[in-house]
Design a protein around this motif. Structure first.
Motif, PDB file in Angstrom:
ATOM      1  N   PRO A  20       9.284  36.795  83.755  1.00 22.49           N
ATOM      2  CA  PRO A  20       9.029  35.222  82.699  1.00 22.49           C
ATOM      3  C   PRO A  20      10.457  34.650  82.601  1.00 22.49           C
ATOM      4  O   PRO A  20      10.465  33.489  82.093  1.00 22.49           O
ATOM      5  CB  PRO A  20       8.953  36.412  81.470  1.00 22.49           C
ATOM      6  N   GLY A  21      11.640  35.215  83.151  1.00 22.25           N
ATOM      7  CA  GLY A  21      12.939  34.544  83.040  1.00 22.25           C
ATOM      8  C   GLY A  21      12.955  33.194  84.273  1.00 22.25           C
ATOM      9  O   GLY A  21      13.722  32.403  84.000  1.00 22.25           O
ATOM     10  N   LEU A  22      11.927  33.094  85.049  1.00 24.89           N
ATOM     11  CA  LEU A  22      11.454  31.804  85.655  1.00 24.89           C
ATOM     12  C   LEU A  22      11.051  30.796  85.065  1.00 24.89           C
ATOM     13  O   LEU A  22      10.899  29.567  85.676  1.00 24.89           O
ATOM     14  CB  LEU A  22      10.742  32.340  86.761  1.00 24.89           C
ATOM     15  N   ILE A  23      10.707  30.801  83.648  1.00 29.88           N
ATOM     16  CA  ILE A  23       9.809  29.912  83.070  1.00 29.88           C
ATOM     17  C   ILE A  23      10.778  28.528  82.938  1.00 29.88           C
ATOM     18  O   ILE A  23      10.116  27.421  83.190  1.00 29.88           O
ATOM     19  CB  ILE A  23       9.524  30.305  81.642  1.00 29.88           C
ATOM     20  N   ASP A  24      12.082  28.439  83.115  1.00 26.82           N
ATOM     21  CA  ASP A  24      12.813  27.447  82.861  1.00 26.82           C
ATOM     22  C   ASP A  24      12.746  26.476  83.953  1.00 26.82           C
ATOM     23  O   ASP A  24      12.658  25.234  84.206  1.00 26.82           O
ATOM     24  CB  ASP A  24      14.354  27.414  82.173  1.00 26.82           C
ATOM     25  N   ASP A  25      12.941  27.299  85.114  1.00 31.70           N
ATOM     26  CA  ASP A  25      12.757  26.551  86.512  1.00 31.70           C
ATOM     27  C   ASP A  25      11.445  26.024  86.586  1.00 31.70           C
ATOM     28  O   ASP A  25      11.333  25.074  87.065  1.00 31.70           O
ATOM     29  CB  ASP A  25      13.242  27.780  87.472  1.00 31.70           C
ATOM     30  N   ALA A  26      10.462  27.124  86.260  1.00 27.92           N
ATOM     31  CA  ALA A  26       9.159  26.362  86.526  1.00 27.92           C
ATOM     32  C   ALA A  26       8.943  25.209  85.790  1.00 27.92           C
ATOM     33  O   ALA A  26       8.179  24.273  86.491  1.00 27.92           O
ATOM     34  CB  ALA A  26       8.114  27.453  86.124  1.00 27.92           C
ATOM     35  N   VAL A  27       9.225  25.191  84.741  1.00 27.07           N
ATOM     36  CA  VAL A  27       9.363  23.723  83.818  1.00 27.07           C
ATOM     37  C   VAL A  27       9.868  22.610  84.580  1.00 27.07           C
ATOM     38  O   VAL A  27       9.249  21.561  84.686  1.00 27.07           O
ATOM     39  CB  VAL A  27       9.784  23.909  82.380  1.00 27.07           C
ATOM     40  N   GLU A  28      11.028  22.958  85.036  1.00 29.33           N
ATOM     41  CA  GLU A  28      11.568  21.556  85.654  1.00 29.33           C
ATOM     42  C   GLU A  28      10.880  21.153  86.962  1.00 29.33           C
ATOM     43  O   GLU A  28      10.611  20.102  87.554  1.00 29.33           O
ATOM     44  CB  GLU A  28      13.097  22.183  86.124  1.00 29.33           C
ATOM     45  N   LEU A  34       7.612  19.303  86.164  1.00 24.26           N
ATOM     46  CA  LEU A  34       8.048  17.789  85.742  1.00 24.26           C
ATOM     47  C   LEU A  34       8.316  17.225  87.183  1.00 24.26           C
ATOM     48  O   LEU A  34       7.788  15.954  87.110  1.00 24.26           O
ATOM     49  CB  LEU A  34       9.197  17.974  85.002  1.00 24.26           C
ATOM     50  N   ARG A  35       8.966  17.737  88.157  1.00 28.50           N
ATOM     51  CA  ARG A  35       9.218  16.894  89.287  1.00 28.50           C
ATOM     52  C   ARG A  35       8.030  16.878  90.071  1.00 28.50           C
ATOM     53  O   ARG A  35       7.601  15.677  90.703  1.00 28.50           O
ATOM     54  CB  ARG A  35      10.267  17.859  90.189  1.00 28.50           C
ATOM     55  N   TYR A  36       7.261  17.672  90.511  1.00 29.83           N
ATOM     56  CA  TYR A  36       6.182  17.918  91.327  1.00 29.83           C
ATOM     57  C   TYR A  36       4.858  17.084  90.759  1.00 29.83           C
ATOM     58  O   TYR A  36       4.276  16.617  91.505  1.00 29.83           O
ATOM     59  CB  TYR A  36       5.695  19.442  91.452  1.00 29.83           C
ATOM     60  N   LEU A  37       4.668  16.989  89.627  1.00 30.27           N
ATOM     61  CA  LEU A  37       3.552  16.458  89.049  1.00 30.27           C
ATOM     62  C   LEU A  37       3.617  15.006  88.475  1.00 30.27           C
ATOM     63  O   LEU A  37       2.969  14.092  88.645  1.00 30.27           O
ATOM     64  CB  LEU A  37       2.824  17.107  87.818  1.00 30.27           C
ATOM     65  N   SER A  38       4.929  14.771  88.057  1.00 29.20           N
ATOM     66  CA  SER A  38       5.290  13.305  87.584  1.00 29.20           C
ATOM     67  C   SER A  38       4.124  12.634  87.175  1.00 29.20           C
ATOM     68  O   SER A  38       3.641  11.744  87.939  1.00 29.20           O
ATOM     69  CB  SER A  38       5.827  12.533  88.884  1.00 29.20           C
ATOM     70  N   ILE A  39       3.702  12.559  86.014  1.00 30.70           N
ATOM     71  CA  ILE A  39       2.537  12.327  85.451  1.00 30.70           C
ATOM     72  C   ILE A  39       2.365  10.732  85.109  1.00 30.70           C
ATOM     73  O   ILE A  39       1.340  10.131  84.760  1.00 30.70           O
ATOM     74  CB  ILE A  39       1.850  12.864  84.224  1.00 30.70           C
ATOM     75  N   ASP A  71       7.318  25.020  94.183  1.00 35.10           N
ATOM     76  CA  ASP A  71       8.050  26.466  94.233  1.00 35.10           C
ATOM     77  C   ASP A  71       8.762  26.680  92.927  1.00 35.10           C
ATOM     78  O   ASP A  71       9.798  25.962  92.519  1.00 35.10           O
ATOM     79  CB  ASP A  71       8.928  26.201  95.428  1.00 35.10           C
ATOM     80  N   VAL A  72       8.253  27.592  91.960  1.00 31.90           N
ATOM     81  CA  VAL A  72       8.946  27.798  90.716  1.00 31.90           C
ATOM     82  C   VAL A  72      10.582  28.456  90.985  1.00 31.90           C
ATOM     83  O   VAL A  72      10.985  28.353  90.032  1.00 31.90           O
ATOM     84  CB  VAL A  72       8.197  28.873  89.897  1.00 31.90           C
ATOM     85  N   ARG A  73      10.526  28.811  91.928  1.00 30.76           N
ATOM     86  CA  ARG A  73      11.931  29.402  92.427  1.00 30.76           C
ATOM     87  C   ARG A  73      12.952  28.387  93.095  1.00 30.76           C
ATOM     88  O   ARG A  73      14.182  28.852  93.327  1.00 30.76           O
ATOM     89  CB  ARG A  73      12.022  30.755  93.446  1.00 30.76           C
ATOM     90  N   ARG A  74      12.501  27.037  93.345  1.00 29.86           N
ATOM     91  CA  ARG A  74      13.319  26.133  93.768  1.00 29.86           C
ATOM     92  C   ARG A  74      14.634  25.932  92.941  1.00 29.86           C
ATOM     93  O   ARG A  74      14.395  25.786  91.716  1.00 29.86           O
ATOM     94  CB  ARG A  74      12.572  24.846  93.590  1.00 29.86           C
ATOM     95  N   PRO A  75      15.753  25.804  93.734  1.00 24.81           N
ATOM     96  CA  PRO A  75      16.869  25.578  93.155  1.00 24.81           C
ATOM     97  C   PRO A  75      16.914  24.416  92.311  1.00 24.81           C
ATOM     98  O   PRO A  75      16.361  23.264  92.728  1.00 24.81           O
ATOM     99  CB  PRO A  75      17.899  25.583  94.267  1.00 24.81           C
ATOM    100  N   ARG A  76      17.184  24.243  91.058  1.00 21.36           N
ATOM    101  CA  ARG A  76      17.227  23.144  90.242  1.00 21.36           C
ATOM    102  C   ARG A  76      18.035  21.814  90.861  1.00 21.36           C
ATOM    103  O   ARG A  76      19.016  21.969  91.351  1.00 21.36           O
ATOM    104  CB  ARG A  76      17.827  23.442  88.824  1.00 21.36           C
ATOM    105  N   ALA A  77      17.391  20.677  90.770  1.00 22.01           N
ATOM    106  CA  ALA A  77      17.962  19.552  91.175  1.00 22.01           C
ATOM    107  C   ALA A  77      17.526  18.658  90.149  1.00 22.01           C
ATOM    108  O   ALA A  77      16.511  18.422  89.498  1.00 22.01           O
ATOM    109  CB  ALA A  77      17.880  19.165  92.433  1.00 22.01           C
ATOM    110  N   SER A  78      18.360  17.458  89.633  1.00 25.33           N
ATOM    111  CA  SER A  78      17.880  16.460  88.730  1.00 25.33           C
ATOM    112  C   SER A  78      16.682  15.590  89.468  1.00 25.33           C
ATOM    113  O   SER A  78      16.543  15.458  90.527  1.00 25.33           O
ATOM    114  CB  SER A  78      19.005  15.459  88.546  1.00 25.33           C
TER     115      SER A  78
END
Length: 445
Positions: free
Chosen positions: A296-304, A307-312, A359-366
């Protein structure tokens, strides 16, 4: 120009009215619902700044590169003011013909903006309203969000569980969660949310007849006028009351109506669709969903990543150059309309490796899901809180969560300016122990 006529001209900048001049394959998502429209994908490799012919005969420019988009959004030579600077999508055919003949379009006689549509403003008008709004998004209000969002999320999930093992996630969860939160922040009676949501849905539906959109817009405006009048008479500890009674010089009713409309619409429409489409994406990527269940600690990375992947945003924001400027090696004249292709910008392979992979484990990037520069989304932290808590509680409290229909039967919001799903039928496994701990304890973490 009167305040009323200026406000009407500002509303003419609504992208719903101009979507029809854009190529359909740039705004309609066929095939995989999580990928950018096919027309954007077909343009890959043609440059980060590309010509964009429009159906009205005018020409614009499409920005598909990440760094180029950041440049446009941060450079004051690219104006967001749709009143002072006409964008190509809003031109009528005879105006396009006049331009071709060397005639400049009529410039509005505007000395100062008197409306409150700050998302379509440049400094200094934008600066004043933005500063007032930032002052209302106080630390105290934001600190209280985690607990309240958790309470709302758990309440709605438990109502779904009490009704059985199937639900439509959009009306049962994705829509009411951000709606309740933004209503409480602004001071809107939640009982009025249905009227607001109905009017907003019609006004943002590009497939609806223009008369229906105009009628919905007028009704929405009347709703907001009543709302502002009530807050003037009976202020409370909410964001709109603060804007009414703390601003110096005071904001007019017209400005307050516009500001409240923008905040209330953005506060529920975008996040509701991110929750619905985000849940859909996770259910269609069981490996990624499993990774979140295991950690569950991946949730913040998953949200980012969502946001990137879907771009609604179906295409993206537009700007107009106020002087000649060069971006991405392309020389743009003064008066050029530039459209940011947000879904494609957030898949720029120069910025992300394997950008089409979720990829919910993707390193965060802006990313640019919330924009960039002075118009970067004011409520982005609120949206992150709602997504983080909402998705966490869904995954935790609904064991075996899965689609109740084939993925191809999930209705998509292709006709709307904000992409998402109209409904998301889901099912889960019944479990007496599915509630891990009371919401009150989670809210104190």
């Amino acid at each position: 120009m009167t305040d009323n006529s200026l406000t009407e001209e500002s509303r003419a900048a609504n992208p719903t009215a101009t979507r029809g001049v854009l190529p359909a394959n740039l705004v309609e998502r066929a095939g995989c619902p999580f990928d950018p429209p096919s027309g954007l994908r077909e343009r890959r490799g043609r440059g980060a700044v590309q010509p964009l012919p429009l159906a009205n005969g005018a020409a614009a420019w499409l920005v598909t590169g990440f760094e180029e988009a950041r440049t446009v959004l941060a450079d004051p030579r690219f104006s967001a003011d749709k009143v002072r600077h006409r964008e190509a999508m809003s031109l009528r055919p005879h105006e396009v013909a006049d331009l071709a003949a060397g005639k400049a379009p009529r410039a509005p006689a505007v000395e100062s903006r008197q409306d409150g549509l700050f998302v379509f403003m440049d400094p200094p008008e934008h600066t004043r309203i933005r500063r007032l709004l930032t002052g209302q998004f106080t630390v105290r209000r934001m600190r209280a969000l985690d607990k309240r969002v958790t309470e709302i999320a758990v309440e709605h999930i438990e109502a779904m569980r009490a009704a059985g093992t199937e639900a439509d996630l959009v009306p049962a969860f994705a829509l009411p969660l951000p709606s309740l939160v933004i209503c409480e922040l602004l001071g809107v009676d939640y009982a009025d949310r249905a009227e607001f949501q109905e009017r907003t849905a019609v006004s943002l539906n590009s497939a609806a007849p223009p008369e229906a959109r105009a009628e919905a817009g007028a009704a929405l405006h009347a709703f907001m006028r009543r709302f502002v009048a009530d807050k003037r008479a009976r202020p409370a500890d909410d964001l709109l009351s603060g804007l009414i009674h703390d601003a110096d010089p005071p904001l007019t009713d017209a400005q307050l109506v516009d500001i409240a409309t923008v905040l209330l619409g953005a506060g529920h429409e975008t996040t509701a669709n991110m929750l619905g489409l985000g849940a859909f994406a996770l259910l269609e990527h069981p490996g990624q969903l499993g990774a979140l269940r295991d950690d569950p600690g991946l949730i913040d990375d998953a949200v980012e990543e969502l946001l990137r992947y879907l771009s609604i945003i179906q295409l993206g924001v537009s700007r107009v150059t106020t002087e000649p400027v060069t971006v991405g090696g392309v020389d743009l004249p003064a008066g050029a309309t530039v459209v940011i292709a947000t879904p494609e910008v957030n898949r720029d392979e120069r910025h992300w490796g394997d950008p089409d992979r979720f990829d919910v484990r993707r390193p965060r990037a802006s990313h640019l899901a919330f924009g960039h520069g002075i118009h970067q989304c004011l409520g982005q932290q609120l949206a992150r809180v709602e997504m983080r808590i909402g998705l966490r509680e869904l995954i935790t409290r609904l064991p075996g969560l899965r689609l109740a229909v084939p993925a191809g039967q999930v209705p998509l919001r292709d006709e709307m300016l904000i992409f998402g799903v109209h409904s998301l039928p889901v099912t889960w496994s019944w479990s007496r122990s599915a509630a891990p701990e009371p919401a009150s304890r989670q809210g104190r973490r």
